[in-house]
Scaffold this motif. Structure first.
Motif, PDB file in Angstrom:
ATOM      1  N   LEU A 170      22.421  12.161  55.675  1.00 45.56           N
ATOM      2  CA  LEU A 170      21.524  11.240  55.067  1.00 45.56           C
ATOM      3  C   LEU A 170      21.412   9.776  55.773  1.00 45.56           C
ATOM      4  O   LEU A 170      20.585   9.102  55.451  1.00 45.56           O
ATOM      5  CB  LEU A 170      22.096  10.871  53.543  1.00 45.56           C
ATOM      6  N   LYS A 171      22.228   9.755  57.019  1.00 48.94           N
ATOM      7  CA  LYS A 171      21.897   8.833  57.830  1.00 48.94           C
ATOM      8  C   LYS A 171      20.562   8.369  58.660  1.00 48.94           C
ATOM      9  O   LYS A 171      20.080   7.657  59.013  1.00 48.94           O
ATOM     10  CB  LYS A 171      22.787   8.719  59.192  1.00 48.94           C
ATOM     11  N   ILE A 172      19.880   9.640  58.253  1.00 46.13           N
ATOM     12  CA  ILE A 172      18.481   9.789  58.684  1.00 46.13           C
ATOM     13  C   ILE A 172      17.738   8.683  58.058  1.00 46.13           C
ATOM     14  O   ILE A 172      16.558   8.101  58.506  1.00 46.13           O
ATOM     15  CB  ILE A 172      17.608  11.381  58.130  1.00 46.13           C
ATOM     16  N   ALA A 176      14.113   6.588  59.048  1.00 49.64           N
ATOM     17  CA  ALA A 176      13.050   6.463  58.267  1.00 49.64           C
ATOM     18  C   ALA A 176      12.389   5.477  57.769  1.00 49.64           C
ATOM     19  O   ALA A 176      11.205   5.283  57.498  1.00 49.64           O
ATOM     20  CB  ALA A 176      13.299   7.778  57.395  1.00 49.64           C
ATOM     21  N   MET A 177      13.331   4.445  57.264  1.00 50.35           N
ATOM     22  CA  MET A 177      12.856   3.472  56.292  1.00 50.35           C
ATOM     23  C   MET A 177      12.295   2.602  56.933  1.00 50.35           C
ATOM     24  O   MET A 177      11.071   1.995  56.476  1.00 50.35           O
ATOM     25  CB  MET A 177      14.196   2.670  55.789  1.00 50.35           C
ATOM     26  N   ARG A 182       6.711   0.389  55.794  1.00 49.19           N
ATOM     27  CA  ARG A 182       5.463  -0.045  56.111  1.00 49.19           C
ATOM     28  C   ARG A 182       4.200   0.568  55.184  1.00 49.19           C
ATOM     29  O   ARG A 182       3.187  -0.192  55.209  1.00 49.19           O
ATOM     30  CB  ARG A 182       4.868   0.373  57.690  1.00 49.19           C
ATOM     31  N   ARG A 183       4.714   1.339  54.474  1.00 52.03           N
ATOM     32  CA  ARG A 183       3.940   1.800  53.317  1.00 52.03           C
ATOM     33  C   ARG A 183       4.235   1.074  51.909  1.00 52.03           C
ATOM     34  O   ARG A 183       3.250   1.589  51.125  1.00 52.03           O
ATOM     35  CB  ARG A 183       3.717   3.341  53.189  1.00 52.03           C
ATOM     36  N   PHE A 184       4.810   0.357  52.083  1.00 57.10           N
ATOM     37  CA  PHE A 184       4.983  -0.612  50.866  1.00 57.10           C
ATOM     38  C   PHE A 184       3.726  -1.192  50.773  1.00 57.10           C
ATOM     39  O   PHE A 184       3.160  -1.735  51.582  1.00 57.10           O
ATOM     40  CB  PHE A 184       6.281  -1.652  50.917  1.00 57.10           C
ATOM     41  N   LYS A 185       3.270  -1.462  49.291  1.00 52.70           N
ATOM     42  CA  LYS A 185       2.194  -2.291  49.267  1.00 52.70           C
ATOM     43  C   LYS A 185       2.378  -3.015  47.921  1.00 52.70           C
ATOM     44  O   LYS A 185       2.880  -2.777  46.954  1.00 52.70           O
ATOM     45  CB  LYS A 185       0.818  -1.403  49.145  1.00 52.70           C
ATOM     46  N   ALA A 186       1.356  -4.207  47.888  1.00 55.71           N
ATOM     47  CA  ALA A 186       1.067  -5.012  46.749  1.00 55.71           C
ATOM     48  C   ALA A 186      -0.136  -4.263  45.819  1.00 55.71           C
ATOM     49  O   ALA A 186      -1.082  -4.145  46.299  1.00 55.71           O
ATOM     50  CB  ALA A 186       0.632  -6.400  46.993  1.00 55.71           C
ATOM     51  N   CYS A 218      11.973  -2.948  57.631  1.00 56.59           N
ATOM     52  CA  CYS A 218      12.499  -2.589  56.207  1.00 56.59           C
ATOM     53  C   CYS A 218      13.587  -1.541  56.342  1.00 56.59           C
ATOM     54  O   CYS A 218      13.633  -0.649  57.257  1.00 56.59           O
ATOM     55  CB  CYS A 218      11.417  -1.881  55.501  1.00 56.59           C
ATOM     56  N   VAL A 219      14.605  -1.950  55.539  1.00 59.75           N
ATOM     57  CA  VAL A 219      15.889  -1.146  55.618  1.00 59.75           C
ATOM     58  C   VAL A 219      16.185  -0.701  54.313  1.00 59.75           C
ATOM     59  O   VAL A 219      17.193  -0.051  53.880  1.00 59.75           O
ATOM     60  CB  VAL A 219      17.204  -1.947  56.063  1.00 59.75           C
ATOM     61  N   GLY A 220      15.113  -0.869  53.109  1.00 67.92           N
ATOM     62  CA  GLY A 220      15.117  -0.116  51.730  1.00 67.92           C
ATOM     63  C   GLY A 220      16.034  -0.919  50.897  1.00 67.92           C
ATOM     64  O   GLY A 220      16.611  -0.448  50.026  1.00 67.92           O
TER      65      GLY A 220
END
Length: 283
Positions: A170-172, A176-177, A182-186, A218-220
């Protein structure tokens, strides 16, 4: 004694735990200094004890914490890890392995680790009653843990092969984050208040045209999602796991019969261990 807290905290749970630990140490007559790990955090120097605080991300320490350790000067001071997670699964103890190994390679004496269960900021929302019991449990454990740091005590978690393997796979998330973020959005209900941009610990959000734009760092940590006053930040593929709004830690604590069914047995074991003055998952 001078004790340095170096903390990465997304939505505040880890910061809350570390702040209480620092308060207890100060009451015991020691000096503490807290530095939050951001892009410009200064590596520790001149401390008699170092406490490294962080939330568990997918059974690993967050990437900013590992980068911070990598940039630390070589040293020999005693170090304690203080981590938080949303569930009491012993898989979370694997998040101590990589930070401890990296610190030892840099000469530090990693003497102990402490793990606290605090309410989720992703996956699903705990009840305020559950959040309150989690905090009550942390407060039961913190005086002993703070004393252990002061006294130079030792005690790491027992991490089995399965936990290490799951953590490794899961260190992937670290890779990945930045792409997912980048696909987070308002969403349309965004008011353009700019709170997310002001408070992002990674400096990953910028306002453009009155709306937030999400970058590549982003690191989530979910601070932007959790703290949005309009619940308007959509976290890409994690939209179904969105959690928004502060918990009431002063609510009446959940009774055993009110503990959520998800990982219910492990929560009960964790709560009861603290209530009976016992260790949980330690060697």
């Amino acid at each position: 004694m001078k004790i340095g807290f170096f903390v990465f905290s997304g939505t505040g749970n880890t910061g809350r735990v570390c702040a209480r630990a620092a308060e207890l140490m100060e009451k015991a007559g020691h000096e503490t200094q807290t530095v939050y790990i951001t892009g410009g955090a200064v590596p520790p120097a001149g401390f008699d004890r170092i406490v490294l605080g962080y939330p568990v991300h997918a059974f690993n320490a967050p990437s900013p914490v590992l980068k911070f350790i990598k940039n630390m000067p070589r040293g020999s001071a005693p170090v304690y890890l203080m981590q938080t997670s949303g569930e009491a699964l012993k898989l979370n103890t694997a998040a101590t392995v990589t930070p401890a190994r990296m610190l030892r390679r840099r000469g530090y004496d990693v003497r102990g680790a402490f793990w606290y269960v605090m309410p989720y900021n992703i996956i699903f929302r705990h009840s305020d009653a559950m959040a309150s019991r989690m905090w009550r449990t942390a407060e039961l454990r913190l005086p002993k843990d703070a004393r252990s740091v002061i006294d130079g005590g030792r005690g790491m978690y027992r991490v089995g092969a399965v936990s290490r393997f799951v953590s490794f796979v899961l260190k992937i998330e670290h890779t990945a984050m930045p792409f997912i973020g980048r696909r987070f959005k308002a969403e349309d209900k965004c008011t353009g208040c700019g709170l997310c941009a002001d408070r992002c610990p990674r400096g990953n959000i910028a306002m453009s045209g009155g709306k937030p734009r999400f970058g590549k760092k982003c690191v989530g940590c979910m601070r932007c999602v959790f703290n949005c006053p309009s619940n308007a930040v959509s976290p890409s593929i994690f939209k179904g796991w969105r959690v928004n709004g502060a918990y009431d830690f002063n609510a009446p604590p959940a009774e055993d019969g009110e503990i959520c069914r998800f990982c219910g047995k492990s929560y009960k074991k964790y709560f009861r261990a603290a209530e009976e003055g016992k260790e949980y998952a330690k060697k």
